[in-house]
Scaffold this motif. Structure first.
Motif, PDB file in Angstrom:
ATOM      1  N   ALA A  26      71.610  13.425 -33.643  1.00  0.00           N
ATOM      2  CA  ALA A  26      70.765  12.389 -33.045  1.00  0.00           C
ATOM      3  C   ALA A  26      70.719  12.523 -31.534  1.00  0.00           C
ATOM      4  O   ALA A  26      69.647  12.411 -30.919  1.00  0.00           O
ATOM      5  N   HIS A  27      71.865  12.766 -30.903  1.00  0.00           N
ATOM      6  CA  HIS A  27      71.881  12.894 -29.446  1.00  0.00           C
ATOM      7  C   HIS A  27      71.281  14.222 -28.977  1.00  0.00           C
ATOM      8  O   HIS A  27      70.724  14.293 -27.886  1.00  0.00           O
ATOM      9  N   ARG A  28      71.389  15.231 -29.813  1.00  0.00           N
ATOM     10  CA  ARG A  28      70.715  16.485 -29.460  1.00  0.00           C
ATOM     11  C   ARG A  28      69.204  16.292 -29.429  1.00  0.00           C
ATOM     12  O   ARG A  28      68.514  16.777 -28.522  1.00  0.00           O
ATOM     13  N   LEU A  29      68.706  15.546 -30.411  1.00  0.00           N
ATOM     14  CA  LEU A  29      67.265  15.278 -30.466  1.00  0.00           C
ATOM     15  C   LEU A  29      66.837  14.277 -29.393  1.00  0.00           C
ATOM     16  O   LEU A  29      65.728  14.371 -28.860  1.00  0.00           O
TER      17      LEU A  29
ATOM     18  N   ASP B  67      79.200   6.327 -32.992  1.00  0.00           N
ATOM     19  CA  ASP B  67      78.528   6.898 -31.827  1.00  0.00           C
ATOM     20  C   ASP B  67      79.058   6.309 -30.528  1.00  0.00           C
ATOM     21  O   ASP B  67      79.190   7.014 -29.523  1.00  0.00           O
ATOM     22  N   TYR B  68      79.388   5.035 -30.547  1.00  0.00           N
ATOM     23  CA  TYR B  68      79.945   4.372 -29.360  1.00  0.00           C
ATOM     24  C   TYR B  68      81.251   5.045 -28.932  1.00  0.00           C
ATOM     25  O   TYR B  68      81.448   5.360 -27.754  1.00  0.00           O
TER      26      TYR B  68
ATOM     27  N   ILE C 134      78.750  12.350 -41.243  1.00  0.00           N
ATOM     28  CA  ILE C 134      78.455  11.227 -40.354  1.00  0.00           C
ATOM     29  C   ILE C 134      78.543  11.696 -38.905  1.00  0.00           C
ATOM     30  O   ILE C 134      77.687  11.372 -38.064  1.00  0.00           O
ATOM     31  N   LEU C 135      79.583  12.459 -38.592  1.00  0.00           N
ATOM     32  CA  LEU C 135      79.718  13.002 -37.239  1.00  0.00           C
ATOM     33  C   LEU C 135      78.577  13.956 -36.926  1.00  0.00           C
ATOM     34  O   LEU C 135      78.045  13.970 -35.813  1.00  0.00           O
ATOM     35  N   THR C 136      78.177  14.741 -37.910  1.00  0.00           N
ATOM     36  CA  THR C 136      77.031  15.638 -37.720  1.00  0.00           C
ATOM     37  C   THR C 136      75.769  14.842 -37.419  1.00  0.00           C
ATOM     38  O   THR C 136      74.961  15.235 -36.570  1.00  0.00           O
TER      39      THR C 136
ATOM     40  N   HIS D 186      89.176   6.217 -40.079  1.00  0.00           N
ATOM     41  CA  HIS D 186      89.422   7.607 -40.424  1.00  0.00           C
ATOM     42  C   HIS D 186      88.457   8.542 -39.687  1.00  0.00           C
ATOM     43  O   HIS D 186      88.846   9.613 -39.209  1.00  0.00           O
ATOM     44  N   THR D 187      87.211   8.122 -39.578  1.00  0.00           N
ATOM     45  CA  THR D 187      86.220   8.946 -38.879  1.00  0.00           C
ATOM     46  C   THR D 187      86.563   9.080 -37.405  1.00  0.00           C
ATOM     47  O   THR D 187      86.471  10.170 -36.823  1.00  0.00           O
TER      48      THR D 187
END
Length: 487
Positions: free
Chosen positions: A214-217, A243-244, A207-209, A286-287
């Protein structure tokens, strides 16, 4: 930076402090979130009038997930051709207050055109998809992207698949070429393939990946992230919330009273049922805890994972190159820190607290896996000094005024040194005339044992203000002997 890291540490410590009460606490928090969401709807705070209109209800995949009027996405593209402005989608604000996310449902067969109208009008560059087309034998999302060698025509939009590559075992990246009225744009889609409906992934890692990719793209250009699952609330809400929080960390704007409860509550005011189940709420905690832990690792060489399974596993390469960390409770901030950046029951319980030690840098690490619980050695024990400093504060000579003092060569120094009895030379108790030499302490006829206290007065002091101390070998916490009463 230091204040920012203190807030990150504080959040992790709060989770750790919950310990065995964590499951009950999260259950109570999520129950409160649901109760407030219901009150907003019944009280008219969050209205859904537009989505409940007769002509729009057929565009809702689920009758109980209707977008709030205040934050709904309003379409204007192609309205002149008879297409309405409604789509089951809401804007969600980002950390800077902008419309950072579009949370929407998976398109239906008759809303595919509306979906691409949304993507084009709001210049979406990246789409995050958290479901599959079919799950448990039920249709969850209509395919809106092209397949290899099969361009897809949806109204005036032509979609072509130019590249499809796996990011990891769970995520597929598709590069789409979208053409509308002779203009072409590149749109990327990240699809998470193994996230069960109303459930959670097995680990936060991918999920973190996904949000990082997404932000890299996305790059630095404008345009919101388009996030959807089937209903556009549960899994979608988790992705938006992760993401927030990640953006709060990157911009170092974690508020002093940071709370995931408040983050989810605020998102639910903008999109109904965002983070839909208690299990998803626990997974979000947890994430975020793992995200905070990684932040501390990257920012400071004084922090590390302490117990197996507490935070992300590191590869052997990362283990040999990762900074050494000892505690999420360490107070010291590192000099010139570098740039920033399962299922939990209880979260962060394994993040035990240890005090930092200079000797830890020499602690060896296992060749693979995660760092195990370690015992931090204390500072090296210094040997006891052979002499002790004794204060000899003498009074003024008799006959002098309160503000005067007559200097004398016979004055003893204020500080003198006294050796332990076992290391002092044997004193002659009497000289040839049978008198005790001045300055010598009479020898004790019964030598004390190694643990006895010792007189250190360094001569008689009658009529003077001074300290008459006894010093012995330290033996740890103990009460002073009963005879140690003289001052």
């Amino acid at each position: 930076m230091s204040r920012h890291l203190d807030l990150v540490r504080s959040f992790l410590e709060q989770l750790e402090a919950r310990d065995l009460r964590e499951e009950a606490i999260l259950a109570r928090e999520f129950s409160d979130i649901k109760a407030r969401s219901v009150a907003w709807k019944t009280g008219g705070v969050c209205s859904t009038k537009v989505g409940s209109r007769l002509g729009n209800t057929k565009k809702n995949r689920y009758k109980d997930i209707v977008p709030y009027d205040e934050t709904r996405v309003i379409l204007s593209l192609l309205q002149e051709e008879g297409h309405g402005d409604y789509i089951n989608a809401n804007f969600i604000r980002g950390t800077d207050g902008s419309q950072a996310y579009i949370a929407t449902q998976g398109p239906l067969p008759h809303t595919l055109l509306d979906f691409w109208r949304l993507v084009w009008e709001f210049r979406v560059k990246v789409i995050l998809m958290a479901c599959q087309e079919t799950e448990n034998g039920r249709k969850k999302c209509e395919r809106y992207w092209a397949q290899k060698q099969e361009p897809l025509q949806i109204g005036p939009f032509c979609i072509t698949l130019t590249k499809e590559t796996p990011v990891n075992a769970d995520i597929i990246l598709r590069t789409l070429q979208v053409t509308f009225q002779k203009e072409s744009r590149c749109v990327r889609q990240l699809q998470y393939m193994s996230w069960p409906d109303h459930g959670v992934p097995s680990s936060p890692d991918h999920i973190l990946t996904m949000v990082e990719e997404a932000h890299r793209l996305q790059g630095a250009g404008p345009g919101p992230l388009c996030v959807h699952c089937s209903a556009g609330c549960g899994r979608t809400g988790v992705l938006c919330a992760v993401d927030y929080v990640r953006q709060l960390l990157l911009t170092q704007t974690i508020p002093p009273n940071f709370s995931l409860f408040d983050v989810v509550l605020e998102m639910r005011k903008q999109r109904p049922a965002a983070v839909q189940t208690e299990e998803q709420y626990r997974f979000l905690y947890h994430t975020v805890a793992q995200l905070f832990s990684r932040t501390l690792q990257k920012a400071s060489p004084h922090y590390q994972n302490l117990k197996e399974g507490s935070f992300p596993r590191l590869s052997p390469h990362e283990l040999t190159s990762a900074p050494t960390v000892t505690s999420i409770r360490s107070v010291a901030s590192p000099p010139s820190p570098p740039d920033f950046l399962q299922n939990c029951a209880p979260i962060c319980k394994d993040a035990s607290s240890l005090r930092t030690s200079p000797a830890l840098s020499a602690t060896s690490r296992p060749p693979g896996g995660v760092l195990r619980s370690i015992s931090v050695p204390g500072p090296p024990t210094l040997p006891m000094a052979d002499t002790y400093a004794v204060v000899q504060k003498r009074g003024a000579p008799a006959g002098t005024g309160p503000g005067t003092r007559v200097p004398s060569s016979a004055d003893a120094p204020i500080y003198s040194q006294v050796a332990p009895r076992s290391q002092r030379p044997v004193a002659h108790t009497e000289d040839a005339r049978g008198t005790t030499p001045p300055g010598h302490v009479p020898a004790d006829q019964n030598p004390p044992g190694p643990d006895a206290y010792e007189e250190v007065t360094n001569g008689a002091q009658t009529g003077a203000l001074g300290f008459n101390l006894r010093i012995g070998r330290p033996k740890g916490p103990r009460d002073p002997p009963a005879e140690w009463t003289r001052v």
